[in-house]
Design an enzyme around this catalytic site. Structure first.
Site, PDB file in Angstrom:
ATOM      1  N   GLY A 150       0.844  -1.199   0.000  1.00  0.00           N
ATOM      2  CA  GLY A 150       0.000   0.000   0.000  1.00  0.00           C
ATOM      3  C   GLY A 150       0.877   1.246   0.000  1.00  0.00           C
ATOM      4  O   GLY A 150       1.844   1.322   0.754  1.00  0.00           O
ATOM      5  N   ASP A 179      -0.225   1.832   8.392  1.00  0.00           N
ATOM      6  CA  ASP A 179      -0.700   1.004   9.508  1.00  0.00           C
ATOM      7  C   ASP A 179       0.207   1.067  10.732  1.00  0.00           C
ATOM      8  O   ASP A 179      -0.205   0.689  11.827  1.00  0.00           O
ATOM      9  CB  ASP A 179      -0.824  -0.462   9.066  1.00  0.00           C
ATOM     10  CG  ASP A 179      -2.013  -0.682   8.156  1.00  0.00           C
ATOM     11  OD1 ASP A 179      -2.755   0.286   7.906  1.00  0.00           O
ATOM     12  OD2 ASP A 179      -2.203  -1.824   7.691  1.00  0.00           O
ATOM     13  N   ARG A 202      -4.857   7.260   2.706  1.00  0.00           N
ATOM     14  CA  ARG A 202      -3.561   6.949   2.088  1.00  0.00           C
ATOM     15  C   ARG A 202      -3.080   8.072   1.180  1.00  0.00           C
ATOM     16  O   ARG A 202      -1.879   8.208   0.938  1.00  0.00           O
ATOM     17  CB  ARG A 202      -3.665   5.642   1.295  1.00  0.00           C
ATOM     18  CG  ARG A 202      -3.731   4.416   2.175  1.00  0.00           C
ATOM     19  CD  ARG A 202      -2.742   3.340   1.751  1.00  0.00           C
ATOM     20  NE  ARG A 202      -2.928   2.901   0.410  1.00  0.00           N
ATOM     21  CZ  ARG A 202      -3.428   1.718   0.060  1.00  0.00           C
ATOM     22  NH1 ARG A 202      -3.804   0.865   0.993  1.00  0.00           N
ATOM     23  NH2 ARG A 202      -3.539   1.391  -1.193  1.00  0.00           N
TER      24      ARG A 202
HETATM   25  O1  F6P Z   1      -1.352  -0.183   3.300  1.00  0.00           O
HETATM   26  C1  F6P Z   1      -2.035  -0.639   4.398  1.00  0.00           C
HETATM   27  C2  F6P Z   1      -3.512  -0.642   4.105  1.00  0.00           C
HETATM   28  O2  F6P Z   1      -3.944   0.671   3.812  1.00  0.00           O
HETATM   29  C3  F6P Z   1      -4.342  -1.244   5.207  1.00  0.00           C
HETATM   30  O3  F6P Z   1      -4.665  -0.337   6.233  1.00  0.00           O
HETATM   31  C4  F6P Z   1      -5.556  -1.716   4.468  1.00  0.00           C
HETATM   32  O4  F6P Z   1      -6.161  -2.775   5.147  1.00  0.00           O
HETATM   33  C5  F6P Z   1      -4.992  -2.162   3.152  1.00  0.00           C
HETATM   34  O5  F6P Z   1      -3.788  -1.443   2.967  1.00  0.00           O
HETATM   35  C6  F6P Z   1      -5.881  -1.937   1.957  1.00  0.00           C
HETATM   36  O6  F6P Z   1      -5.247  -2.473   0.849  1.00  0.00           O
HETATM   37  P1  F6P Z   1      -5.666  -2.219  -0.659  1.00  0.00           P
HETATM   38  O7  F6P Z   1      -5.335  -0.794  -0.984  1.00  0.00           O
HETATM   39  O8  F6P Z   1      -4.846  -3.173  -1.425  1.00  0.00           O
HETATM   40  O9  F6P Z   1      -7.134  -2.452  -0.730  1.00  0.00           O
END
Ligand code: F6P
Length: 323
Positions: free
Chosen positions: A11, A127, A256
């Site tokens: 991520g 996280d 994010r």
């Molecule tokens: O990068 C960590 C995270 O944001 C977690 O908090 C979350 O569960 C996951 O990635 C989500 O992943 P994706 O963007 O692949 O759905």
């Protein structure tokens, strides 16, 4: 060591670009040739490499995301995938690799390090669940983003005397929920690490109103049993008996995105520069994380074999402060 490569994986996290910039600029200043790998380990397996000089990483320190691209790479979990990644590094005469990412990515790093790849990991995930980093790159910006949303929700919650559930990210880790809950003055916090009883949660919300509060904010982690979906289901099914409804907000990937805060830019810069220094000195098979304001190195074997402990004291404090 003459030629190194850098990739971002898993991520994306605000500050990844600042870390790449620091790897490139401190590496080239020390006479290394630096390559960027597109789209994380998947790009490495596919041989997607590009030359990066100081100018190619200009104007990115203030940008969220990762200009290199990233991926969650299932192939790297297989021996064939690891062989392919190793072969690409050899074919491109790359002597050392910097991997910027979270827990899953550093597992991949450890797998490659065990195959002889000279590698340094850099802890980066919103996280904040990587052993050896406190906090990881991106967690502080994500926390600020979640907090801004919680502050806004509290305003409308108060106006209507409503109860709100706000879900923050964290599949296995309650860090963001706990910190955002404390800093946002939440009435209750629900974490994956602590079992929560829905009736008890309803009781806490009811008691908040009874104490004269004009709202109730419950911050829940995505990975908790009573996350946004879990709470919505329970409180809908028992609405008549419990006597109140919940409004639900899932912040999701909003946390994010966004520009990295000053703190994330600074730790990313220090860690990225330290990563290229470590490669030059042959200090490999390690993860670099920011710990108490300094750059700390932890063996990748220890990082992948350990789980970060959850701060139960802080959780208890959060409950006291919700009074
Ligand atoms: O990068 C960590 C995270 O944001 C977690 O908090 C979350 O569960 C996951 O990635 C989500 O992943 P994706 O963007 O692949 O759905």
């Amino acid at each position: 060591m003459k030629r190194i490569a850098v990739l971002t994986s898993g991520g994306d996290a605000p500050g990844m670009n600042a870390a790449v910039r620091a790897v490139v600029r401190s590496g080239t200043a020390a006479g290394l040739e630096v390559l960027g790998v597109r789209d994380g380990f998947a790009g490495l397996i596919g041989g997607q490499l590009m030359r990066l000089g100081p100018r190619e990483v200009g104007g990115i320190i203030e940008r969220g995301g990762t200009f290199l691209g990233t991926s969650r790479c299932e192939d790297l979990k297989t021996l064939a995938g690891q062989d392919a990644a190793h072969a690409q590094l050899r074919a491109a005469a790359i002597d050392g690799l910097v991997v910027i990412g979270g827990n899953g990515s550093q597992k991949g790093s450890w797998a490659l390090a065990q195959r002889g790849v000279q590698l340094v990991g850099v802890a980066s995930t919103i996280d904040n669940d990587v052993f050896g980093a406190e906090p990881s790159i991106g967690a502080t910006t994500a926390l600020d983003t979640a907090l801004e949303a919680i502050d806004r929700l509290r305003v409308t919650a108060s106006a209507h005397r409503r109860a709100f559930v706000v879900e923050v990210m964290g599949r296995d880790s309650g860090y963001l929920a706990l910190m955002a809950g404390i800093a946002g003055g939440a009435e209750a916090i629900v974490l994956p690490e602590e079992p929560t009883d829905a009736e008890q949660l309803a009781g806490e919300i009811r008691r908040s109103y009874a104490r004269g509060k004009s709202h109730a904010i419950v911050v829940v982690a995505e990975g908790a049993r009573y996350n946004a979906d879990g709470c919505a289901r329970y409180f809908r099914e028992h609405a008549a008996r419990l006597g109140f409804e919940l409004r639900i907000t899932r912040l999701g990937h909003i946390q994010r995105g966004g520009a990295p805060c000053a703190f994330d830019r600074l730790i990313a810069t220090r860690l990225g520069a330290a990563a290229s220094d470590c490669l030059r000195r042959g200090e490999v098979g390690i993860l670099l994380g920011s710990m108490q304001g300094a750059v700390a190195a932890t063996p990748l074997a220890a990082v992948t074999g350990s789980t970060k402990t959850f701060d139960t004291q802080l959780y208890r404090l959060a409950r006291t402060l919700a009074e």
